[in-house]
Design a protein around this motif. Structure first.
Motif, PDB file in Angstrom:
ATOM      1  N   ILE A 373       0.842  -1.195   0.000  1.00 50.57           N
ATOM      2  CA  ILE A 373       0.000   0.000   0.000  1.00 50.57           C
ATOM      3  C   ILE A 373       0.881   1.250   0.000  1.00 50.57           C
ATOM      4  O   ILE A 373       0.620   2.217  -0.732  1.00 50.57           O
ATOM      5  CB  ILE A 373      -0.936  -0.010   1.222  1.00 50.57           C
ATOM      6  CG1 ILE A 373      -1.895  -1.212   1.156  1.00 50.57           C
ATOM      7  CG2 ILE A 373      -1.721   1.299   1.306  1.00 50.57           C
ATOM      8  CD1 ILE A 373      -2.790  -1.357   2.380  1.00 50.57           C
ATOM      9  N   LEU A 416      -6.527  -2.350   1.074  1.00 50.64           N
ATOM     10  CA  LEU A 416      -5.927  -2.286  -0.256  1.00 50.64           C
ATOM     11  C   LEU A 416      -6.992  -2.407  -1.340  1.00 50.64           C
ATOM     12  O   LEU A 416      -7.011  -1.620  -2.296  1.00 50.64           O
ATOM     13  CB  LEU A 416      -4.891  -3.401  -0.407  1.00 50.64           C
ATOM     14  CG  LEU A 416      -4.333  -3.634  -1.812  1.00 50.64           C
ATOM     15  CD1 LEU A 416      -3.566  -2.405  -2.296  1.00 50.64           C
ATOM     16  CD2 LEU A 416      -3.427  -4.867  -1.848  1.00 50.64           C
ATOM     17  N   LEU A 417      -7.887  -3.392  -1.213  1.00 53.84           N
ATOM     18  CA  LEU A 417      -8.917  -3.602  -2.235  1.00 53.84           C
ATOM     19  C   LEU A 417      -9.816  -2.375  -2.383  1.00 53.84           C
ATOM     20  O   LEU A 417     -10.314  -2.092  -3.478  1.00 53.84           O
ATOM     21  CB  LEU A 417      -9.756  -4.828  -1.885  1.00 53.84           C
ATOM     22  CG  LEU A 417      -9.040  -6.179  -1.942  1.00 53.84           C
ATOM     23  CD1 LEU A 417      -9.963  -7.289  -1.456  1.00 53.84           C
ATOM     24  CD2 LEU A 417      -8.573  -6.488  -3.362  1.00 53.84           C
ATOM     25  N   ARG A 419      -8.990   0.537  -2.462  1.00 56.93           N
ATOM     26  CA  ARG A 419      -8.360   1.549  -3.320  1.00 56.93           C
ATOM     27  C   ARG A 419      -8.910   1.469  -4.746  1.00 56.93           C
ATOM     28  O   ARG A 419      -8.652   2.357  -5.561  1.00 56.93           O
ATOM     29  CB  ARG A 419      -6.849   1.366  -3.361  1.00 56.93           C
ATOM     30  CG  ARG A 419      -6.164   1.473  -2.003  1.00 56.93           C
ATOM     31  CD  ARG A 419      -6.324   2.878  -1.425  1.00 56.93           C
ATOM     32  NE  ARG A 419      -5.644   3.027  -0.158  1.00 56.93           N
ATOM     33  CZ  ARG A 419      -4.411   3.484  -0.017  1.00 56.93           C
ATOM     34  NH1 ARG A 419      -3.710   3.822  -1.085  1.00 56.93           N
ATOM     35  NH2 ARG A 419      -3.876   3.608   1.177  1.00 56.93           N
ATOM     36  N   ALA A 423      -5.348  -0.796  -6.809  1.00 59.02           N
ATOM     37  CA  ALA A 423      -5.000  -1.996  -6.039  1.00 59.02           C
ATOM     38  C   ALA A 423      -4.527  -3.133  -6.936  1.00 59.02           C
ATOM     39  O   ALA A 423      -3.795  -4.023  -6.481  1.00 59.02           O
ATOM     40  CB  ALA A 423      -6.203  -2.459  -5.220  1.00 59.02           C
ATOM     41  N   GLU A 497     -14.299  -2.826  -4.410  1.00 57.86           N
ATOM     42  CA  GLU A 497     -13.699  -4.043  -3.845  1.00 57.86           C
ATOM     43  C   GLU A 497     -14.576  -5.269  -4.098  1.00 57.86           C
ATOM     44  O   GLU A 497     -14.079  -6.397  -4.158  1.00 57.86           O
ATOM     45  CB  GLU A 497     -13.439  -3.869  -2.342  1.00 57.86           C
ATOM     46  CG  GLU A 497     -14.671  -3.723  -1.474  1.00 57.86           C
ATOM     47  CD  GLU A 497     -15.100  -2.281  -1.278  1.00 57.86           C
ATOM     48  OE1 GLU A 497     -15.813  -1.997  -0.298  1.00 57.86           O
ATOM     49  OE2 GLU A 497     -14.708  -1.430  -2.111  1.00 57.86           O
TER      50      GLU A 497
END
Length: 880
Positions: A373, A416-417, A419, A423, A497
């Motif tokens: 990240i 993260l997902l 993002r 990602a 996500e």
């Protein structure tokens, strides 16, 4: 029996060579026999389980003695000349059909010596060695090496076989000459060579017929790492690189195990092919798999798939580590830079990110995700430091799949997902470090997993990552022109996500047996629950995984101009948000399956289904499923188009009196307007042929209006086959006044694109001339491609009655001219075609037809059986 217990063939005993006597005919025959015996013994030892590397070395040792023997016989104990082995032979390895690469370094050359050299190389060819040779003096050698990094590289492995020992120093002087490929320049040259080689193979090791030697992750990659180690770090092999801090012991073991696998496969490939073949072609895959003891577990985990998974895993390990080690070499050559803080846990040195605390990843596993990240957030980074990469690998290996149950690591992964599109790059990098498989153990199971067919051209893990990358493209404004609807759908997604997780899991259960969509749904639901996703979001991910094939199968196998089809599809989707997610996943999945699958026709087909379903899902919309209302709506829109072009509504009405109602039910208004315009311009002349190079349906549209007669469909498809067009869809209608009004949607067979203006004109003229005659048109006979021959299946033919017609579903192996052949059979069986939808998935064809007999009645049992028998005989597995 263990490998060490299997005896290697002995090194052959040679007669003492008589200097400068040459090799007599009798001696040549003896050497030829000796080589043959050696190769047969090596083949037997390999099939008994002997180690491929040991056998390659034994063959190298034996051939070394033979080559030295021939040199001595032809040149004697010569001074100022020596013979060197280069390439793989220089490293002492010779696979069963490898070339013998030789360099004769000659300080003084006269006519007699040149004749002796010619005799030496001719003798080696004559006794059965495939020799590649060069004769140079030291100055020539130095000039060529300075100009060409590949020539210089060949000298790094040079090994003297015979001749003057003083030439060893000359060769060493060339390699060590000041300015001769300094480390930085040599690294650039080797990386350029790597990139050029990889580009030839679509930048992936996971091709259907990979090249074991030169493909990404192949043996050449391992050789390149050794060459870089020699030049940059004075490390001749991987254990030496461990000592120099370029590899950790686990990475070294991984490379050596992968190399052993690749060498074993290459050895088996040479024996199976009977020549120096480096491509794992379909022709050899099954044979090698059986030879190496792989057996079918079930129909979704064949022995050949397990065998190829072994290759893909080894090549992927080599490819990933190769990229990382090249990064480490680059870092070695970079000037030191002052550290700069990145948050509280990380630090950057120039363009490389590192952990402040060397024990960070062991102490806090979630940091393994956090550093990826941080790399996303920090601008100007090109990678991690060598030490950090090593520590990521070590920590990932220690934590293993326990990361899948580490709460903070899962929190970071979800962060993260969320993002969205950015990602995806992080997920690619995590996969390269083995971290993605640790967090998603099920993903590790499909690492290197292939499907033995022509449809899925990548392994499951490679395909999944490409699907993710395709999804990310929809967030890029630069793709707006190419995917306008997809970009619009992406912009409306509240939680990207959800789609990323669905893409990760959509094929994750392949190879287990059973329906991978159902099994993948279970995996997705379990992981999303563990991830802490909200219940609604978990159900969306699970639903997308379960139904990820629904949209493509509906669009390609059903008539989406039928409101009932759209209504049934909309009932399953049951929401506009899910529709948008499914639309994006479907496009990304098709493009990520094979570069050749996506085309303008599929783009339009999915867009039409998406648009129609989106309208059907509007709460305030009540789309009419009444045929009369839909006919009226189509007529109204088509008439507006025609009047805008200057056509008289009364004249249009006269033309439409000869149109069947199905023309307005099953065609777009633009299609109706175009067909009407063509009829008006023809002024009553038949047969009428009209070709639209790029129609509203994303394909080349062919309209045929002619007096109706049996065999017309067969003649048209035969001519299309002659002209190398693929039929994507055919609609065969009959007018009230006895005319056939047939519409074909076409793509160029070669590239699956709509036709150019010139090709459209060629089609128009050729078909116009052909249909003006009454003689039947026969399809051409073309041989089946090498690929298709390996994927033959018995046709599966199903009939059912619906709407006053017989629906026939045909699933069979693809072959040149298939539709034309089927059309000939239908004509011979006195069957009429009213509708056809053509779908090809690699080597597998799934075609759907609406049929009647010549009285326009459904086919009876007897006629169905007759048709079934005729099709099986005509298009069954090829016997060639």
């Amino acid at each position: 029996m263990t490998l060490s217990a299997i005896p290697l063939p002995p090194i052959p005993r040679l007669p003492v060579a008589v200097p400068r006597s040459g090799v007599s005919g009798e001696a040549r025959r003896a050497l030829r026999q000796l080589l043959g015996d050696l190769d047969r013994a090596i083949a037997v030892a390999f099939r008994d389980g002997a180690d491929a590397t040991a056998l390659a070395r034994r063959r190298g040792e034996s051939v070394t003695r033979i080559v030295a023997h021939v040199w001595t016989a032809c040149l004697g104990d010569v001074s100022h000349a020596a013979l060197f082995a280069i390439g793989g032979f220089g490293r002492g390895l010779l696979f069963p059909y490898s070339d013998i690469d030789l360099l004769a370094l000659v300080e003084q050359s006269d006519a007699a010596r040149l004749r002796a050299l010619e005799q030496c190389f001719a003798t080696l060819w004559d006794i059965g060695l495939k020799v590649g040779h060069a004769v140079r003096d030291p100055a020539q050698c130095q000039t060529l090496a300075a100009a060409d990094a590949s020539v210089f590289t060949s000298l790094l492995d040079a090994r003297r076989l015979a001749g003057d020992p003083a030439l060893d120093a000359h060769l060493r002087n060339i390699i060590d000459a000041p300015g001769m490929w300094p480390p930085r320049e040599y690294l650039r040259a080797r990386l350029a060579d790597r990139d050029a080689r990889h580009a030839r193979f679509d930048d992936t090791a996971n091709n259907l017929e990979p090249n074991i030697k030169d493909g990404p992750g192949g043996l050449r990659t391992l050789d390149s790492l050794r060459w870089l180690g020699q030049r940059i770090a004075h490390a001749n092999d991987f254990p030496d690189m461990v000592s120099e801090g370029l590899l950790d012991p686990a990475e070294c073991d991984t490379l050596l195990r992968a190399e052993a696998t690749l060498r074993r496969y290459r050895f088996a490939l040479h024996l199976e092919a009977g020549r120096a073949e480096e491509r794992l072609l379909f022709d050899y895959q099954r044979g090698i798999a059986a030879q190496l003891g792989f057996e079918d577990e079930h129909e979704k985990n064949l022995g050949v798939e397990q065998f190829m998974q072994g290759y893909y895993r080894a090549a992927s390990h080599v490819e990933r580590l190769g990229i990382q080690i090249a990064d480490r070499f680059e870092e070695m050559l970079e000037a030191p830079s002052a550290p700069q803080p990145v948050g509280t846990e990380f630090i950057r040195y120039g363009a490389r990110l590192a952990a402040r605390d060397p024990d960070l990843f062991m102490r806090r596993p979630a940091a393994l995700v956090d550093i990826f990240i941080a790399r996303l957030d920090e601008k100007g980074l090109i990678g991690f430091s060598a030490d950090t990469m090593r520590r990521i690998h070590q920590a990932t290996a220690v934590h293993g799949t326990a990361l899948a149950d580490e709460p903070q690591a899962l929190v970071s992964f979800l962060q993260l997902l969320r993002r969205g599109a950015p990602a995806v790059d992080a997920l690619w990098r995590m996969n390269r470090h083995g971290l993605l498989a640790a967090i998603l153990p099920a993903f590790g199971q499909v690492f290197g997993r292939m499907q033995y067919d022509l449809f899925h051209v990548y392994t499951v893990d490679e395909h999944t990552l490409r699907v993710l990358r395709n999804v990310a493209r929809f967030a890029d404004p630069a793709t707006q022109a190419e995917f306008p609807l997809a970009c619009e759908a992406w912009s409306t997604l509240p939680k990207p996500e959800v789609l990323l997780l669905a893409a990760l899991f959509h094929d994750i259960a392949k190879g287990r047996g059973g329906d991978h969509s159902v099994l993948g749904e279970e995996d997705a639901r379990a992981f999303c629950t563990k991830l802490g996703l909200q219940e609604d979001d978990t159900e969306r991910v699970a639903w997308l995984v379960r139904w990820h094939l629904l949209m493509s199968t509906t669009a390609q196998r059903q008539d989406i101009t039928d409101p009932d089809v759209v209504h049934r599809f909309a009932e399953v989707v049951a929401g506009r948000e899910r529709l948008g997610q499914l639309y994006l996943l479907t496009i990304a999945d098709i493009i990520g399956t094979s570069p050749r699958l996506w085309n303008a026709w599929k783009d339009r087909l999915l867009a039409d289904l998406y648009t129609a379903t989106r309208y059907a899902l509007r709460r305030d919309a009540k789309p009419s499923r009444d045929a009369a209302a839909r006919i009226a709506n189509c007529r109204e829109q088509a008439l507006a188009l025609l009047t805008s072009e200057g056509h008289d509504p009364a004249v249009v009405a006269q033309v439409w009196a000869g149109f069947p109602d199905l023309s307005f039910l099953r065609h777009h208004p633009q299609q109706v307007a175009w067909q009407t315009d063509a009829i008006l311009k023809a002024d009553g002349k038949l047969p009428l042929i009209a070709v639209h190079p790029m129609s509203v349906r994303g394909s080349t549209e062919l309209f045929v209006c002619a007096p109706d007669r049996d065999g017309l469909f067969a003649n048209v498809t035969a001519m299309l086959d002659r002209l190398h067009f693929s039929v994507m869809e055919a609609r065969v209608l009959s007018s009230p006044d006895g005319k056939a009004m047939d519409t074909f949607l076409l793509l160029e067979a070669e590239n699956q694109r709509p036709a150019s203006q010139e090709r459209a004109e060629e089609l128009h003229q050729r078909l116009q001339r052909a249909l003006a005659q009454s003689a039947p048109i026969m399809p051409p006979r073309r041989s089946m491609s090498r690929h298709l021959k390996h994927f033959q299946m018995a046709p599966r033919i199903d009939f059912k009655q619906a709407g006053g017609r017989t629906q026939m579903a045909l699933v069979c192996s693809d072959r040149p001219g298939l539709l034309a052949a089927v059309s000939q059979v239908l004509m011979a069986c006195e069957v009429r075609v009213h509708d056809a939808r053509i779908a090809t998935f690699g080597e597998r064809v799934e075609d759907f037809f609406q049929l009647t007999d010549r009285r326009n009645a459904p086919l009876g049992e007897t006629q169905q059986q007759r048709l079934w028998q005729a099709l099986v005989e005509r298009i069954g597995p090829a016997k060639e």
